[in-house]
Design a protein around this motif. Structure first.
Motif, PDB file in Angstrom:
ATOM      1  N   LEU A 330       0.880  -1.123   0.022  1.00  0.00           N
ATOM      2  CA  LEU A 330       0.002   0.089  -0.122  1.00  0.00           C
ATOM      3  C   LEU A 330       0.812   1.232  -0.036  1.00  0.00           C
ATOM      4  CD1 LEU A 330      -2.997  -0.942   2.555  1.00  0.00           C
ATOM      5  CD2 LEU A 330      -2.373  -1.711   0.216  1.00  0.00           C
ATOM      6  N   ASP A 331       0.078   2.519  -0.161  1.00  0.00           N
ATOM      7  CA  ASP A 331       0.985   3.621  -0.210  1.00  0.00           C
ATOM      8  C   ASP A 331       1.319   4.126   1.212  1.00  0.00           C
ATOM      9  OD1 ASP A 331      -1.441   4.576   0.119  1.00  0.00           O
ATOM     10  OD2 ASP A 331      -1.468   5.827  -1.377  1.00  0.00           O
ATOM     11  N   ARG A 332       0.613   3.658   2.031  1.00  0.00           N
ATOM     12  CA  ARG A 332       0.813   4.049   3.514  1.00  0.00           C
ATOM     13  C   ARG A 332       0.778   3.002   4.645  1.00  0.00           C
ATOM     14  NH1 ARG A 332      -5.203   5.953   2.411  1.00  0.00           N
ATOM     15  NH2 ARG A 332      -4.519   5.733   0.553  1.00  0.00           N
ATOM     16  N   PRO A 333       1.352   3.307   5.692  1.00  0.00           N
ATOM     17  CA  PRO A 333       1.361   2.192   6.741  1.00  0.00           C
ATOM     18  C   PRO A 333       0.135   1.590   7.194  1.00  0.00           C
ATOM     19  CG  PRO A 333       2.546   4.039   7.363  1.00  0.00           C
ATOM     20  CD  PRO A 333       1.812   4.629   6.027  1.00  0.00           C
ATOM     21  N   CYS A 334       0.029   0.322   7.339  1.00  0.00           N
ATOM     22  CA  CYS A 334      -1.257  -0.229   7.479  1.00  0.00           C
ATOM     23  C   CYS A 334      -1.186  -1.434   8.416  1.00  0.00           C
ATOM     24  CB  CYS A 334      -1.688  -0.691   6.121  1.00  0.00           C
ATOM     25  SG  CYS A 334      -0.610  -1.974   5.435  1.00  0.00           S
ATOM     26  N   PRO A 335      -0.560  -1.055   9.764  1.00  0.00           N
ATOM     27  CA  PRO A 335      -0.463  -2.133  10.864  1.00  0.00           C
ATOM     28  C   PRO A 335      -1.790  -2.419  11.293  1.00  0.00           C
ATOM     29  CG  PRO A 335       0.270   0.092  11.617  1.00  0.00           C
ATOM     30  CD  PRO A 335       0.057  -0.054  10.181  1.00  0.00           C
ATOM     31  N   GLU A 336      -2.905  -1.235  11.049  1.00  0.00           N
ATOM     32  CA  GLU A 336      -4.292  -1.774  11.741  1.00  0.00           C
ATOM     33  C   GLU A 336      -4.918  -3.141  10.734  1.00  0.00           C
ATOM     34  OE1 GLU A 336      -3.030   0.893  10.280  1.00  0.00           O
ATOM     35  OE2 GLU A 336      -4.087   2.823  11.121  1.00  0.00           O
ATOM     36  N   LEU A 337      -4.357  -3.366   9.722  1.00  0.00           N
ATOM     37  CA  LEU A 337      -4.902  -4.270   8.890  1.00  0.00           C
ATOM     38  C   LEU A 337      -4.992  -5.806   9.588  1.00  0.00           C
ATOM     39  CD1 LEU A 337      -4.354  -3.561   5.203  1.00  0.00           C
ATOM     40  CD2 LEU A 337      -6.398  -4.112   6.209  1.00  0.00           C
ATOM     41  N   VAL A 338      -3.999  -5.982  10.611  1.00  0.00           N
ATOM     42  CA  VAL A 338      -3.905  -7.153  11.277  1.00  0.00           C
ATOM     43  C   VAL A 338      -4.863  -7.495  12.133  1.00  0.00           C
ATOM     44  CG1 VAL A 338      -2.225  -8.493  12.777  1.00  0.00           C
ATOM     45  CG2 VAL A 338      -1.378  -6.869  10.951  1.00  0.00           C
ATOM     46  N   SER A 339      -5.116  -6.254  12.919  1.00  0.00           N
ATOM     47  CA  SER A 339      -6.546  -6.452  13.881  1.00  0.00           C
ATOM     48  C   SER A 339      -7.703  -6.439  13.141  1.00  0.00           C
ATOM     49  CB  SER A 339      -6.391  -5.053  14.887  1.00  0.00           C
ATOM     50  OG  SER A 339      -5.252  -4.980  15.191  1.00  0.00           O
ATOM     51  N   MET A 340      -7.770  -5.808  12.110  1.00  0.00           N
ATOM     52  CA  MET A 340      -9.026  -5.902  11.096  1.00  0.00           C
ATOM     53  C   MET A 340      -9.161  -7.233  10.801  1.00  0.00           C
ATOM     54  SD  MET A 340      -8.742  -2.278   9.207  1.00  0.00           S
ATOM     55  CE  MET A 340     -10.094  -2.570   8.164  1.00  0.00           C
ATOM     56  N   ALA A 341      -8.295  -7.961  10.210  1.00  0.00           N
ATOM     57  CA  ALA A 341      -8.542  -9.445   9.510  1.00  0.00           C
ATOM     58  C   ALA A 341      -8.843 -10.101  10.786  1.00  0.00           C
ATOM     59  CB  ALA A 341      -7.174  -9.704   8.995  1.00  0.00           C
ATOM     60  N   LEU A 342      -8.187  -9.977  12.034  1.00  0.00           N
ATOM     61  CA  LEU A 342      -8.417 -10.903  13.020  1.00  0.00           C
ATOM     62  C   LEU A 342     -10.056 -10.851  13.642  1.00  0.00           C
ATOM     63  CD1 LEU A 342      -6.835 -12.570  15.238  1.00  0.00           C
ATOM     64  CD2 LEU A 342      -6.555 -10.682  16.644  1.00  0.00           C
ATOM     65  N   GLU A 343     -10.550  -9.692  13.411  1.00  0.00           N
ATOM     66  CA  GLU A 343     -11.848  -9.649  13.718  1.00  0.00           C
ATOM     67  C   GLU A 343     -12.849 -10.433  12.511  1.00  0.00           C
ATOM     68  OE1 GLU A 343     -13.146  -5.297  14.335  1.00  0.00           O
ATOM     69  OE2 GLU A 343     -11.486  -5.012  15.626  1.00  0.00           O
ATOM     70  N   LYS A 344     -12.324 -10.478  11.443  1.00  0.00           N
ATOM     71  CA  LYS A 344     -12.829 -11.266  10.468  1.00  0.00           C
ATOM     72  C   LYS A 344     -12.424 -12.673  10.476  1.00  0.00           C
ATOM     73  CE  LYS A 344     -15.128  -7.571   8.150  1.00  0.00           C
ATOM     74  NZ  LYS A 344     -16.362  -7.562   8.650  1.00  0.00           N
ATOM     75  N   ASN A 345     -11.683 -12.953  11.645  1.00  0.00           N
ATOM     76  CA  ASN A 345     -11.235 -14.563  11.757  1.00  0.00           C
ATOM     77  C   ASN A 345     -10.359 -14.924  10.798  1.00  0.00           C
ATOM     78  OD1 ASN A 345     -13.667 -14.095  13.565  1.00  0.00           O
ATOM     79  ND2 ASN A 345     -13.492 -16.391  13.760  1.00  0.00           N
ATOM     80  N   ILE A 346      -9.453 -14.234  10.100  1.00  0.00           N
ATOM     81  CA  ILE A 346      -8.376 -14.370   9.339  1.00  0.00           C
ATOM     82  C   ILE A 346      -6.982 -13.763  10.008  1.00  0.00           C
ATOM     83  CG2 ILE A 346      -7.227 -14.031   7.270  1.00  0.00           C
ATOM     84  CD1 ILE A 346      -9.720 -14.466   5.657  1.00  0.00           C
ATOM     85  N   LEU A 347      -5.941 -14.777   9.849  1.00  0.00           N
ATOM     86  CA  LEU A 347      -4.698 -14.276  10.682  1.00  0.00           C
ATOM     87  C   LEU A 347      -3.768 -14.087   9.009  1.00  0.00           C
ATOM     88  CD1 LEU A 347      -3.907 -17.209  12.956  1.00  0.00           C
ATOM     89  CD2 LEU A 347      -5.215 -15.143  13.207  1.00  0.00           C
TER      90      LEU A 347
END
Ligand SMILES: *Cc1c(COP(=O)(O)O)cnc(C)c1O
Length: 387
Positions: A330-347
Motif C-alpha cells: 500500500l502507499d501508507r502504513p497499514c499495521p491496523e489491517l492485522v487487527s481488522m483481519a483478526l476480527e474477520k477471523n483471518i490471520l
C-alpha cells in the motif's frame, strides 16, 4: 520478557489451515506461523512422525551416529543439489553457520579479514552476526558494537555488487535472500541471482542464499533459486523444515562443502532424531501430496484474484508474489489491517510497514484461498477508504 507486542488472542488447537482460539472461535490461517507450518496444523503424517519418534528416541547427541539425520541430509542434498548439511535449530543459526563457513573459507585462502556482501532491507536473524548481516536499523539499534566483516549494497543491484568487487579487498561471499520476506516480499529482477552466480564464479566468492522463508516448497519449487538454472554454494533453510518442530540446516556444495571440519562448529540439539524424523515426514508429505505444484498454481490464482479485486484501487502500489508468498503493498502504513483481519477471523501479517504479507499453508483448499482473497481484499479497500 516483552520482546513481542502480542495480539490479544490465544490459540489452543489447529487442523489444516484452521486454528481455534481459547474461546472456541475458528480462524483461517493465512500466515502459517510465519511460513513455518507449511503443511498446516496437526498434519496427521507429521503428528504421527513426532509421536513415533518421541516414543523411541528424542535425543542422543552428535557425539554418536544419527541415521535419521544422515537420511535427512541425503534427502535435503538430493532436493537442493547441495552435497553436505549442517543441522541446527533455527534460521538465525543456519545463517550463523553460513557466516562462519564463509569466514573460514576466507582464512583457508589466506584472507585475514574476510568480508561478506549483504543487502539493504534484508533479514537474516537476531543473533549478533545475523543482526549485523540484516539490513534493518531497527533490528540492530541498541546492540552495537556490530560485527566487522560485512559490506552492504542495495538489493537487486548487481552493478553495486560489481563495484564492491572492484573496490573492496577481502570479500569471500555474498549472503542474500532470493526473495526478501521480512523486507516486504521483494522479488528481484529475473537475472539477479544468475548475475550473482556469475560474479561469485569470477571472484571465487561463495554464493550463499538465505532460503529460511522461501525454502521447502513455499514458492512452488523446493528452493526459490530453483526457478533459475543455477546452483549456489550455500543454502540455509529452517522455518517450515520441521513444520513447527525447531530445526534448521546449512547446506553446502563444492568447495564450501568441505570447509567445516570436526571441532569447527557444532550444536547440541541440531539434527536430533526427533527433529530429523519430523523433517523427513515433512519432505515425504510434500512429495507425495504434490504440494510444490499446488503452491505454484494456488499462488498464481491468488495473485490473479487479488489483482482483479484490487488493481486500480487508489492506494495500492503493487501486488506481487511467487507461489504462496504474497505481498500487497500500500502507499501508507497499514499495521491496523492485522487487527481488522483478526476480527474477520483471518490471520495475516503486515511487514515493512506497508506490505500485507500472506504465507498460507500449502495445504489450503481452493475455497479457503478464495475466502482469503475475498476477505483480505475487502478489508484493504475498507482500510484505504477510511484512512
Ligand atoms: C525468519 C527468518 C530468519 C530467522 O529465522 P529464526 O528461526 O527466527 O532464527 C532468517 N532469515 C530469513 C529470510 C527469515 O525469514
Amino acid at each position: 520478557m516483552s520482546t513481542y507486542s502480542r495480539l490479544p488472542i490465544e490459540f489452543e488447537r489447529g487442523e489444516g489451515a484452521y486454528l481455534w482460539s481459547s474461546l472456541g472461535e475458528r480462524y483461517l490461517d493465512a500466515l502459517s506461523g510465519i511460513a513455518v507450518c507449511g503443511l498446516g496444523h496437526a498434519h496427521p503424517a507429521v503428528t504421527r512422525a513426532i509421536c513415533e519418534q518421541a516414543g523411541k528416541l528424542v535425543h542422543c547427541s552428535n557425539l554418536y551416529g544419527i541415521p535419521l539425520q544422515e537420511k535427512l541430509a541425503a534427502a535435503l542434498t538430493r532436493l537442493s543439489g547441495m552435497e553436505r548439511s549442517f543441522f541446527c535449530n533455527s534460521g538465525a543459526e543456519a545463517n550463523e553457520a553460513a557466516i562462519k563457513l564463509a569466514r573460514r573459507y576466507g582464512h583457508d585462502r589466506d584472507i585475514d579479514a574476510p568480508s561478506i556482501i549483504v543487502t539493504e532491507n534484508s533479514f537474516h536473524g537476531r543473533t549478533m552476526a545475523t543482526l549485523t548481516a540484516t539490513g534493518n536499523r531497527r533490528v540492530q539499534a541498541g546492540f552495537e558494537p556490530l560485527l566487522p566483516g560485512f559490506v552492504r549494497v542495495p538489493y537487486n543491484d548487481l552493478a553495486a555488487m560489481r563495484k564492491v568487487a572492484e573496490t573492496t579487498p577481502g570479500i569471500v561471499a555474498v549472503l542474500v535472500e532470493p526473495i526478501q520476506g521480512e523486507g516486504g516480499i521483494q522479488i528481484p529482477d529475473r537475472d539477479y541471482l544468475t548475475g550473482i552466480r556469475r560474479l561469485c564464479d569470477e571472484q571465487q566468492w561463495l554464493m550463499m542464499l538465505d532460503e529460511v522463508q522461501t525454502g521447502m516448497g513455499r514458492t512452488g519449487r523446493w528452493f526459490a533459486c530453483q526457478h533459475e538454472a543455477l546452483i549456489p554454494d550455500v543454502i540455509t533453510v529452517a522455518k517450515s523444515l520441521g513444520n513447527g518442530i525447531p530445526i534448521g540446516a546449512c547446506l553446502a556444495h563444492g568447495a564450501a562443502a568441505g570447509v567445516l571440519q570436526p571441532g569447527s562448529h557444532g550444536s547440541t540439539f541440531g539434527g536430533n532424531p526427533l527433529a530429523s524424523h519430523t523433517a523427513l515426514a515433512v519432505i515425504e508429505t510434500i512429495e507425495q501430496g504434490n504440494y510444490l505444484q499446488r503452491a505454484a498454481e494456488l499462488g498464481t490464482s491468488l495473485l490473479d484474484d487479488f489483482r482483479s479485486r484490487l488493481s486500480g484501487a487508489r492506494g495500492i502500489v503493487d501486488i506481487r508474489g511467487q507461489g504462496l508468498m504474497l505481498g500487497i503493498e500500500l502507499d501508507r502504513p497499514c499495521p491496523e489491517l492485522v487487527s481488522m483481519a483478526l476480527e474477520k477471523n483471518i490471520l495475516i501479517n503486515v511487514t515493512a510497514g506497508k506490505v500485507v504479507r500472506l504465507l498460507p499453508p500449502l495445504v489450503i483448499s481452493d475455497e479457503q484461498a478464495g475466502e482469503i482473497a475475498l476477505t483480505v481484499s475487502d478489508l484493504i479497500l475498507e482500510f484505504l477508504q477510511a484512512s
